[in-house]
Scaffold this motif. Structure first.
Motif, short mmCIF file in Angstrom:
data_model
loop_
_atom_site.label_atom_id
_atom_site.label_comp_id
_atom_site.label_asym_id
_atom_site.label_seq_id
_atom_site.Cartn_x
_atom_site.Cartn_y
_atom_site.Cartn_z
N THR A 1 0.89 -1.18 0.00
CA THR A 1 -0.03 -0.14 0.02
C THR A 1 0.87 1.28 0.20
N GLN A 2 1.89 1.41 0.70
CA GLN A 2 2.87 2.41 1.10
C GLN A 2 3.57 2.69 -0.56
N GLY A 3 3.85 1.57 -1.12
CA GLY A 3 4.55 1.88 -2.58
C GLY A 3 3.66 2.28 -3.51
N GLU A 4 2.25 1.80 -3.50
CA GLU A 4 1.07 2.09 -4.43
C GLU A 4 0.73 3.45 -4.09
N ARG A 5 0.84 4.11 -3.02
CA ARG A 5 0.68 5.36 -2.83
C ARG A 5 1.59 6.40 -3.32
N PHE A 6 3.12 5.89 -3.37
CA PHE A 6 3.94 6.68 -4.17
C PHE A 6 3.68 6.64 -5.71
N GLN A 7 3.26 5.48 -6.25
CA GLN A 7 2.77 5.56 -7.60
C GLN A 7 1.74 6.33 -7.69
N ALA A 8 0.68 6.61 -6.77
CA ALA A 8 -0.54 7.37 -6.95
C ALA A 8 -0.19 8.87 -6.97
N LEU A 9 0.80 9.32 -6.47
CA LEU A 9 1.33 10.79 -6.48
C LEU A 9 1.20 11.33 -8.04
N LEU A 10 1.46 10.59 -8.87
CA LEU A 10 1.51 11.14 -10.27
C LEU A 10 0.72 10.24 -11.27
N SER A 11 -0.08 9.52 -10.85
CA SER A 11 -0.91 8.46 -11.47
C SER A 11 -2.35 9.04 -12.09
N TRP A 12 -2.77 10.21 -11.29
CA TRP A 12 -4.01 10.70 -11.47
C TRP A 12 -5.24 9.69 -10.89
N ARG A 13 -4.74 8.62 -9.97
CA ARG A 13 -5.79 7.95 -9.55
C ARG A 13 -6.99 8.73 -8.55
N ASP A 14 -6.17 9.53 -7.78
CA ASP A 14 -6.82 10.74 -7.09
C ASP A 14 -6.49 11.88 -7.81
N PRO A 15 -7.62 12.65 -8.60
CA PRO A 15 -7.16 13.73 -9.46
C PRO A 15 -6.87 14.88 -8.58
N ARG A 16 -7.41 15.08 -7.48
CA ARG A 16 -7.16 16.35 -6.52
C ARG A 16 -5.79 16.17 -5.96
N ALA A 17 -5.65 14.93 -5.43
CA ALA A 17 -4.14 14.71 -4.71
C ALA A 17 -2.94 14.87 -5.88
N THR A 18 -3.01 14.23 -6.86
CA THR A 18 -2.19 14.54 -7.89
C THR A 18 -2.04 15.99 -8.63
N CYS A 19 -3.15 16.58 -8.66
CA CYS A 19 -3.12 17.97 -9.12
C CYS A 19 -2.32 18.74 -7.91
N LEU A 20 -2.64 18.51 -6.72
CA LEU A 20 -1.92 19.46 -5.71
C LEU A 20 -0.54 18.94 -5.76
N PHE A 21 0.03 17.86 -5.86
CA PHE A 21 1.47 17.47 -5.96
C PHE A 21 2.18 18.14 -6.96
N THR A 22 1.51 17.85 -8.20
CA THR A 22 2.22 18.45 -9.33
C THR A 22 2.44 19.92 -9.29
N PHE A 23 1.64 20.67 -8.73
CA PHE A 23 1.69 22.06 -8.81
C PHE A 23 2.66 22.48 -7.68
N PHE A 24 2.71 21.48 -6.66
CA PHE A 24 3.68 21.71 -5.50
C PHE A 24 5.08 21.51 -6.06
N CYS A 25 5.21 20.66 -6.98
CA CYS A 25 6.68 20.40 -7.60
C CYS A 25 6.78 21.67 -8.42
N LEU A 26 5.97 22.44 -9.19
CA LEU A 26 6.30 23.49 -9.85
C LEU A 26 6.85 24.30 -8.97
N ILE A 27 6.27 24.60 -7.93
CA ILE A 27 6.43 25.68 -6.92
C ILE A 27 7.73 25.37 -6.07
N ALA A 28 7.94 24.16 -5.81
CA ALA A 28 9.31 23.77 -5.19
C ALA A 28 10.35 23.91 -5.98
#
Length: 791
Positions: free
Chosen positions: A715-742
């Motif tokens: 589960t922990q490993g699959e959550r890492f995959q879910a960061l950029l896979s858009w399985r959760d569209p809101r979470a992936t959107c937050l993380f991708t824009f966080f990456c841009l700002i970072a």
């Protein structure tokens, strides 16, 4: 599994299918409710816009008055018979009453109407012979009005009874209301559906109706047993060595034995129970002395739960002393043998914990994270609407009177609310078209929907169970907001012979966001209430408390009318999810392999670069390496920018539908018979040898823990995959824009300065550390994994 001809099943049968049902309300001639007869866009609010419209003819039989009496018996036992073509329904009869009141609604499916007139007969029931005819009222179906919710109910009217020739009688009237409506009508849930009236009778009528249930309000009761004073054993020459036994209903817990023999034992031990409102049981405490030959009761007390304080946080509650009582002992006491006398007293700190969420389901598929105390609840951040449309191709579940039958109904559970659809009698392709709504407080939760076969059409036989047909889980965070998902889900059940498709369930699901800011905030908030982290329970405690909570929910919902049965509760709450299974262990292991497959591919790619299999790629990698070495401040911005670009690139390949039960992921499509036999073996095992049983059960218990750990790692490993896979569209959107700002911030900030602050933060003093999880940890724990797709 193979079918009857031995051919392997089609893999597409186990997949999700898109459907295009005609959803919404449609009324004759369209009117002002929508173009082309459909409600769209700026329509008025409708509670049934996610299901297909079903039309019914409703007949509300209210009462009758001034009915004629039988000249022979001098009385009247009236009842009403409603007849529409080949379909008819009857009300209950009253004995010797000329002004009866029924208040009963009949519903006729419009598709099955084969008559142009509706006949309402009033009859007098006779014990011997044919029932007497008192009169009738005839309605022309072409003149029946259509009721459109949210209009008020149609007012019933008095009608004079007519004789057989259609002439108005001089005596007798009946109050009736007749209208055309849909399943959105308020009368629909309690109506007597005439297509089932010929099959179901007596108490079985209540077992086929749709109902909404609410789980009891559960609390954790924490009993801190501190100490006791003046413990007096039966044998005065022996120094007692005592422990405390606490019982609440069927729950029994014991403190450890006091390590020293003393008349003032000290324990300071917590005993935690699960209780439900209204509090019906008493807390019974027994002080027991461990004598050399046996255990003897020293004192006992029963305490009502209403006297204890309700705690909302981790602040300590006041302790209290309670006097224990016991029955007298000794031959010299004579007639005072049964007289209560003071024995000793016990020091307790007891409270009802309102800051915890009482877990009655697995945390992997949790549907509610709110604490018990309503004062700690936040405002809902969304609405979940589910339309349970129909099922197709259900398997034969029983044989009755020489015919193959399936009487299917659905149960859905989210939060504290359970819903049960009506039972469709004798149908392998039932159509429910019922819509339900839930308030959503956390998007990272799961709704569970299951289909069962109703074996209680004759009444409440407690020995009979409703067999399961299949289960579906949908994680809300994988749904886009304000989008209607219409899919047909396969109903899969693992049997001793292998995995079997029991049919398909067609759903319409919509997740509506009420507060976008609140939803985004939830991703940084801890999943469970604060008390779970400030004063956490042990794993063994959580397993035991969850079982007790499930048992209480099953008992309370089993008292409802109609009851929600124990086998339904256990299947919905995955009560046996911790039992060892070789199949699940293999599935979790392959999930881990799949998670690390990306790292393996990266190592292979680096090996190819080192071996110059592609010279152009090797040269570019060398150039990038020299640039990063010369300008180390570009390393972190490059990494985050690269992940940002991957997230944007993967947006095109994001999942288009919710997850479903995956037979390949679950390793259910090719399970060896011996592993299935092991998985369906009872716990404890039924093997004949006591030694084999002991070793086998121990192996399964240990392996079950390993299985859970493997699943958690996956589960922990699959959550890492879910960061950029858009399985959760809101979470992936937050993380991708966080990456841009970072990436931007890290570019403009000196690297050495970042390294200094990072080191200071990492080595900070414990005084500056919080017991609560960090925001990145909260965000990560809310990401979806593929556990939702495990069968």
């Amino acid at each position: 599994m193979a079918d009857k001809k031995g051919a392997p099943p089609n893999p597409d049968d186990f997949k999700l299918k898109d459907t295009k049902p005609q959803l919404g309300e449609r009324w004759p001639h369209g009117g002002v409710r929508g173009g082309h007869g459909w409600i769209r866009g700026d329509r008025t609010s409708s509670t049934y816009d996610l299901v297909e419209q079903m039309n019914y003819l409703y007949v509300h039989v209210v009462r009758a008055k001034d009915l004629p009496v039988n000249p022979v018996t001098g009385g009247c036992d009236p009842y009403v018979e409603v007849k529409l073509g080949n379909y008819k329904g009857k009300t209950k009869h009253f004995e010797n009453k000329i002004n009866p009141e029924w208040k009963q609604v009949f519903a006729f499916t419009k598709e099955k109407i084969q008559s142009t007139v509706l006949e309402v007969y009033v009859r007098d029931r006779e014990m011997v012979g044919r029932d007497d005819y008192l009169g009738k009222v005839v309605f022309d179906l072409n003149e029946v009005p259509t009721r459109v919710p949210p209009d008020s109910p149609l007012a019933p009217q008095w009608y004079r009874l007519e004789d057989r020739r259609g002439e108005v009688k001089t005596r007798g009237e009946v109050m009736v209301a007749v209208w055309m409506g849909t399943q959105a009508d308020e009368a629909f849930p309690e109506a007597w559906h005439t297509d089932a009236a010929s099959v179901v009778s007596g108490e079985g009528v209540y077992n086929i109706r749709s109902k909404v249930y609410v789980s009891p309000k559960l609390w954790y009761l924490r009993v801190n047993v501190i100490e006791a004073q003046d413990v007096e054993p039966n044998d005065k020459t022996q120094v007692p060595q005592a422990f405390v036994k606490a019982q609440l209903g069927s729950q029994i817990l014991k403190t450890k034995l006091c390590p020293v023999k003393t008349t003032n034992p000290l324990w300071n031990e917590d005993l935690v129970f699960v209780v439900a409102e209204p509090f019906e049981e008493m807390l019974v405490l027994e002080l027991v002395n461990k004598a050399p030959s046996k255990e003897e009761l020293v004192g006992k007390i029963s305490l009502p739960l209403n006297i204890f304080e309700r705690r909302l946080d981790h602040k300590a509650v006041h302790s209290r002393w309670f006097n224990l009582e016991r029955f007298g002992f000794g031959a010299l006491e004579g007639d005072r043998r049964n007289e209560l006398k003071f024995s000793t007293r016990i020091h307790l700190r007891v409270c009802l914990e309102g800051g915890y969420h009482v877990l009655d389901e697995s945390t992997m598929y949790i549907s509610d994270t709110r604490p018990t105390a309503r004062q700690l609840w936040k405002q809902p951040m969304g609405i979940l609407e589910v339309g349970i449309l129909s099922a197709q191709g259900l398997q034969v579940m029983k044989k009755k009177e020489g015919q193959n039958n399936t009487d299917a109904y659905c149960v859905a559970k989210y939060g504290q609310k359970w819903v049960r659809t009506r039972t469709i009698i004798k149908s392998f392709n039932p159509k429910w078209n019922e819509q339900y709504l839930w308030e959503v407080y956390d998007p990272c939760t799961v709704i569970t929907i299951s289909v069962f076969d109703n074996n209680h059409l004759e009444g409440n036989d407690k020995t009979t169970k409703d067999p399961k047909i299949g289960k579906i889980r949908i994680r809300l965070s994988t749904l886009e907001t304000d989008r209607i998902y219409t899919h047909s889900y396969p109903l899969l059940v693992l049997q001793p012979s292998g995995v079997k498709k029991m049919g398909e369930l067609q759903l319409a699901v919509r997740f509506t966001c009420l507060s976008f800011s609140n939803m985004i905030y939830q991703y940084s908030h801890h999943l469970l209430p604060k008390m779970h982290y400030v004063h956490p329970f042990s794993i063994n405690q959580l397993d035991n408390l969850r079982y007790q909570a499930m048992n209480i929910v099953a008992v309370r919902l089993g008292r409802a009318e109609p009851p929600l049965r124990r086998e339904v509760i256990e299947y919905m709450l995955d009560v046996d999810s911790h039992i060892w299974s070789m199949r699940k262990s293999k599935a979790n292991f392959l999930r881990i392999v799949s998670v690390f497959s990306g790292m393996i591919s990266m190592s292979k790619w680096l090996g190819e670069v080192c071996k110059w299999k592609n010279p152009v790629t090797s040269v570019l990698v060398h150039i990038l390496y020299f640039i990063l070495i010369c300008y180390p401040e570009l390393i972190l911005p490059t990494v985050f920018l690269y992940m940002f670009l991957i997230g944007i690139w993967n947006y095109r390949y994001r999942p288009r539908h919710p997850p479903h039960m995956d037979t390949k992921l679950s390793r259910a499509d090719g399970v060896p018979p011996d592993e299935l036999d092991e998985e369906f073996d009872t716990f404890p095992t039924t093997k004949s040898s006591d030694l084999v049983r002991l070793r086998y059960d121990r192996l399964r218990s240990i392996a079950g823990r390993i299985q859970t750990v493997l699943g958690d790692i996956a589960t922990q490993g699959e959550r890492f995959q879910a960061l950029l896979s858009w399985r959760d569209p809101r979470a992936t959107c937050l993380f991708t824009f966080f990456c841009l700002i970072a990436a931007i911030l890290l570019y403009v900030t000196p690297f050495r300065l970042l390294a200094i602050f990072a080191g200071l933060y990492f080595f900070r003093h414990p005084r500056f550390r919080s017991k609560m999880p960090t925001v990145p940890n909260n965000f990560f724990r809310r990401l979806p994994s593929r556990a939702d797709s495990l069968l």
